[in-house]
Each structure stands twice: as structure tokens, then as C-alpha cells.
Design a protein around this motif. Structure first.
Motif, PDB file in Angstrom:
ATOM      1  N   GLY A  47       0.759  -1.164   0.134  1.00  0.00           N
ATOM      2  CA  GLY A  47      -0.182  -0.114   0.062  1.00  0.00           C
ATOM      3  C   GLY A  47       0.622   1.172  -0.183  1.00  0.00           C
ATOM      4  N   GLY A  48       2.195   1.227  -0.326  1.00  0.00           N
ATOM      5  CA  GLY A  48       3.048   2.481  -0.273  1.00  0.00           C
ATOM      6  C   GLY A  48       3.972   2.141   0.686  1.00  0.00           C
ATOM      7  N   PRO A  49       4.928   3.180   1.004  1.00  0.00           N
ATOM      8  CA  PRO A  49       5.966   3.053   2.002  1.00  0.00           C
ATOM      9  C   PRO A  49       5.685   2.354   3.024  1.00  0.00           C
ATOM     10  CG  PRO A  49       5.868   5.380   0.939  1.00  0.00           C
ATOM     11  CD  PRO A  49       4.536   4.543   0.566  1.00  0.00           C
ATOM     12  N   ALA A  50       6.464   1.525   3.731  1.00  0.00           N
ATOM     13  CA  ALA A  50       6.374   1.157   5.118  1.00  0.00           C
ATOM     14  C   ALA A  50       7.831   1.101   5.742  1.00  0.00           C
ATOM     15  CB  ALA A  50       5.801  -0.604   4.880  1.00  0.00           C
ATOM     16  N   THR A  51       7.973   0.919   7.092  1.00  0.00           N
ATOM     17  CA  THR A  51       9.072   0.681   8.035  1.00  0.00           C
ATOM     18  C   THR A  51       9.014  -0.722   8.856  1.00  0.00           C
ATOM     19  OG1 THR A  51       8.335   1.861   9.775  1.00  0.00           O
ATOM     20  CG2 THR A  51       9.476   3.018   8.136  1.00  0.00           C
ATOM     21  N   LEU A  52       9.991  -1.161   9.055  1.00  0.00           N
ATOM     22  CA  LEU A  52      10.216  -2.363   9.885  1.00  0.00           C
ATOM     23  C   LEU A  52      11.450  -1.816  10.889  1.00  0.00           C
ATOM     24  CD1 LEU A  52      10.711  -6.148   9.042  1.00  0.00           C
ATOM     25  CD2 LEU A  52      12.242  -4.995  10.693  1.00  0.00           C
ATOM     26  N   SER A  53      11.092  -1.799  11.974  1.00  0.00           N
ATOM     27  CA  SER A  53      11.989  -1.558  13.153  1.00  0.00           C
ATOM     28  C   SER A  53      12.090  -2.850  14.035  1.00  0.00           C
ATOM     29  CB  SER A  53      11.281  -0.534  14.133  1.00  0.00           C
ATOM     30  OG  SER A  53      11.259   0.803  13.198  1.00  0.00           O
ATOM     31  N   VAL A  54      13.652  -3.349  13.948  1.00  0.00           N
ATOM     32  CA  VAL A  54      14.059  -4.216  14.939  1.00  0.00           C
ATOM     33  C   VAL A  54      14.303  -3.523  16.370  1.00  0.00           C
ATOM     34  CG1 VAL A  54      15.687  -5.869  15.380  1.00  0.00           C
ATOM     35  CG2 VAL A  54      15.026  -5.776  13.127  1.00  0.00           C
ATOM     36  N   THR A  55      13.462  -3.752  17.284  1.00  0.00           N
ATOM     37  CA  THR A  55      13.548  -3.140  18.743  1.00  0.00           C
ATOM     38  C   THR A  55      14.355  -3.875  19.472  1.00  0.00           C
ATOM     39  OG1 THR A  55      11.264  -4.022  19.262  1.00  0.00           O
ATOM     40  CG2 THR A  55      11.271  -1.979  18.344  1.00  0.00           C
ATOM     41  N   GLU A  56      14.553  -5.067  19.518  1.00  0.00           N
ATOM     42  CA  GLU A  56      15.445  -5.925  20.274  1.00  0.00           C
ATOM     43  C   GLU A  56      15.932  -7.054  19.674  1.00  0.00           C
ATOM     44  OE1 GLU A  56      14.955  -8.221  24.627  1.00  0.00           O
ATOM     45  OE2 GLU A  56      13.675  -6.513  24.191  1.00  0.00           O
ATOM     46  N   VAL A  57      17.224  -7.415  19.779  1.00  0.00           N
ATOM     47  CA  VAL A  57      17.767  -8.571  19.364  1.00  0.00           C
ATOM     48  C   VAL A  57      18.670  -9.224  20.298  1.00  0.00           C
ATOM     49  CG1 VAL A  57      19.423  -7.382  17.845  1.00  0.00           C
ATOM     50  CG2 VAL A  57      18.671  -9.712  17.048  1.00  0.00           C
ATOM     51  N   GLY A  58      18.937 -10.363  20.329  1.00  0.00           N
ATOM     52  CA  GLY A  58      19.940 -10.937  21.539  1.00  0.00           C
ATOM     53  C   GLY A  58      19.702 -12.715  21.162  1.00  0.00           C
ATOM     54  N   PRO A  59      20.642 -13.281  21.748  1.00  0.00           N
ATOM     55  CA  PRO A  59      20.635 -14.934  21.837  1.00  0.00           C
ATOM     56  C   PRO A  59      19.081 -15.214  21.659  1.00  0.00           C
ATOM     57  CG  PRO A  59      22.373 -13.920  23.452  1.00  0.00           C
ATOM     58  CD  PRO A  59      21.444 -12.533  23.121  1.00  0.00           C
ATOM     59  N   ASP A  60      18.690 -15.799  20.541  1.00  0.00           N
ATOM     60  CA  ASP A  60      17.556 -16.547  20.503  1.00  0.00           C
ATOM     61  C   ASP A  60      16.499 -15.754  20.866  1.00  0.00           C
ATOM     62  OD1 ASP A  60      18.577 -19.146  19.811  1.00  0.00           O
ATOM     63  OD2 ASP A  60      18.862 -19.652  21.820  1.00  0.00           O
ATOM     64  N   ARG A  61      16.462 -14.321  20.366  1.00  0.00           N
ATOM     65  CA  ARG A  61      15.470 -13.383  20.789  1.00  0.00           C
ATOM     66  C   ARG A  61      15.385 -12.439  19.707  1.00  0.00           C
ATOM     67  NH1 ARG A  61      12.331 -11.831  24.488  1.00  0.00           N
ATOM     68  NH2 ARG A  61      11.412  -9.834  24.949  1.00  0.00           N
ATOM     69  N   ILE A  62      14.169 -12.250  19.079  1.00  0.00           N
ATOM     70  CA  ILE A  62      13.878 -10.665  18.107  1.00  0.00           C
ATOM     71  C   ILE A  62      12.606 -10.214  18.621  1.00  0.00           C
ATOM     72  CG2 ILE A  62      12.983 -12.465  16.423  1.00  0.00           C
ATOM     73  CD1 ILE A  62      14.331 -10.040  14.654  1.00  0.00           C
ATOM     74  N   GLU A  63      12.646  -8.917  18.641  1.00  0.00           N
ATOM     75  CA  GLU A  63      11.424  -8.378  18.704  1.00  0.00           C
ATOM     76  C   GLU A  63      11.182  -7.046  17.680  1.00  0.00           C
ATOM     77  OE1 GLU A  63       8.957  -7.894  21.596  1.00  0.00           O
ATOM     78  OE2 GLU A  63       9.848  -9.489  22.743  1.00  0.00           O
TER      79      GLU A  63
ATOM     80  N   PRO B 196      15.331 -21.139  20.834  1.00  0.00           N
ATOM     81  CA  PRO B 196      16.108 -21.750  19.692  1.00  0.00           C
ATOM     82  C   PRO B 196      15.044 -22.109  18.618  1.00  0.00           C
ATOM     83  CG  PRO B 196      16.735 -22.697  21.696  1.00  0.00           C
ATOM     84  CD  PRO B 196      15.596 -22.059  22.054  1.00  0.00           C
ATOM     85  N   GLY B 197      15.378 -21.375  17.358  1.00  0.00           N
ATOM     86  CA  GLY B 197      14.736 -21.931  16.187  1.00  0.00           C
ATOM     87  C   GLY B 197      13.276 -21.240  16.025  1.00  0.00           C
ATOM     88  N   GLN B 198      13.017 -20.360  17.021  1.00  0.00           N
ATOM     89  CA  GLN B 198      11.573 -19.474  16.954  1.00  0.00           C
ATOM     90  C   GLN B 198      11.834 -18.392  16.163  1.00  0.00           C
ATOM     91  OE1 GLN B 198       9.106 -20.968  18.834  1.00  0.00           O
ATOM     92  NE2 GLN B 198      10.311 -22.579  18.843  1.00  0.00           N
TER      93      GLN B 198
ATOM     94  N   THR C  63      13.758 -14.714  12.168  1.00  0.00           N
ATOM     95  CA  THR C  63      14.187 -15.921  12.883  1.00  0.00           C
ATOM     96  C   THR C  63      15.242 -15.802  13.987  1.00  0.00           C
ATOM     97  OG1 THR C  63      13.481 -17.142  10.749  1.00  0.00           O
ATOM     98  CG2 THR C  63      14.635 -18.416  12.586  1.00  0.00           C
ATOM     99  N   THR C  64      15.042 -16.052  15.184  1.00  0.00           N
ATOM    100  CA  THR C  64      16.093 -15.960  16.047  1.00  0.00           C
ATOM    101  C   THR C  64      17.505 -16.916  15.735  1.00  0.00           C
ATOM    102  OG1 THR C  64      15.370 -18.070  17.496  1.00  0.00           O
ATOM    103  CG2 THR C  64      14.417 -15.879  17.857  1.00  0.00           C
TER     104      THR C  64
END
Length: 117
Positions: free
Chosen positions: A33-49, A66-68, A103-104
Motif C-alpha cells: 500500500g506504499g512506503p512502510a518501515t520495519l523496526s527491529v527493537t530488540e535482538v539477542g541470543p535466541d530473541r527478536i522483537e 532456539p529456532g523460533q 528468525t532467532t
């Protein structure tokens, strides 16, 4: 973790990429639908938000273990998320949608894949 486009979020501007992310980052891409943004707010061992914002709203995804991971399907009329075990899976293109897979990784690096039609 190896990614086809390395660590460069600019590779995602057209909605198609595979990058490794080891720290918070925000980047723009072309959504259905037009421009969009993706913000990774947290990343760490076996973790992403992360958060995805577009003209039609906002959605969040997050996984730990793991693998989530999560898959977000961004369409012109909205979006949807699904989270759980993603080890070894790859997102498939869908008509009129951008599919985002996060993927973590055990070393604190997450793998982001985006697929546009």
C-alpha cells in the motif's frame, strides 16, 4: 549466521532481501500500500522483537527460544502475524503482499527475510 544480503538493511528497500541483524535497526521498504518501515527493537541470543508500520496500521512480532520466529504478511488492507518454530523454513511470495520472516539465532544475530511478489 550467513545471509544472502549480509548486514545491509538497504538491500530491503524493494521488499526482497535476506539480512542478518545483530542490533536494533529501522529501515524503509516498499509495501503493497506504499512506503512502510520495519523496526527491529530488540535482538539477542535466541530473541527478536520488531514492529512494522505502513499506511494501514502497525503490527508487532516477537519470539524467543532456539529456532523460533515470526512471519508477518503485510497487505494493502492490513497485516497478520504467526509466531512459533521456524527452523529451516523460508517464506513464500504471496500475491499483493510482502512477507516478512524473522528468525532467532543462538549467537544474538537474527535472520530477516522479506519476499515481495
Amino acid at each position: 549466521m550467513s545471509a544472502a544480503d549480509g548486514h545491509d538493511p538497504r538491500a530491503c528497500s524493494d521488499g526482497n532481501c535476506e539480512i542478518a541483524v545483530s542490533e536494533p535497526v529501522t529501515f524503509r521498504f516498499q509495501g503493497p500500500g506504499g512506503p512502510a518501515t520495519l523496526s527491529v527493537t530488540e535482538v539477542g541470543p535466541d530473541r527478536i522483537e520488531y514492529t512494522v508500520k505502513s499506511a494501514n496500521g502497525r503490527t508487532q512480532g516477537g519470539a524467543s527460544g532456539p529456532g523460533q520466529g515470526c512471519v508477518t504478511v503485510l497487505r494493502d488492507n492490513g497485516s497478520g502475524n504467526s509466531c512459533g518454530g521456524l527452523s529451516g523454513t523460508r517464506p513464500s511470495a504471496q500475491p499483493d503482499a510482502v512477507v516478512i520472516q524473522a528468525t532467532t539465532g543462538p549467537d544474538g544475530t537474527a535472520l530477516l527475510r522479506m519476499v515481495a511478489p
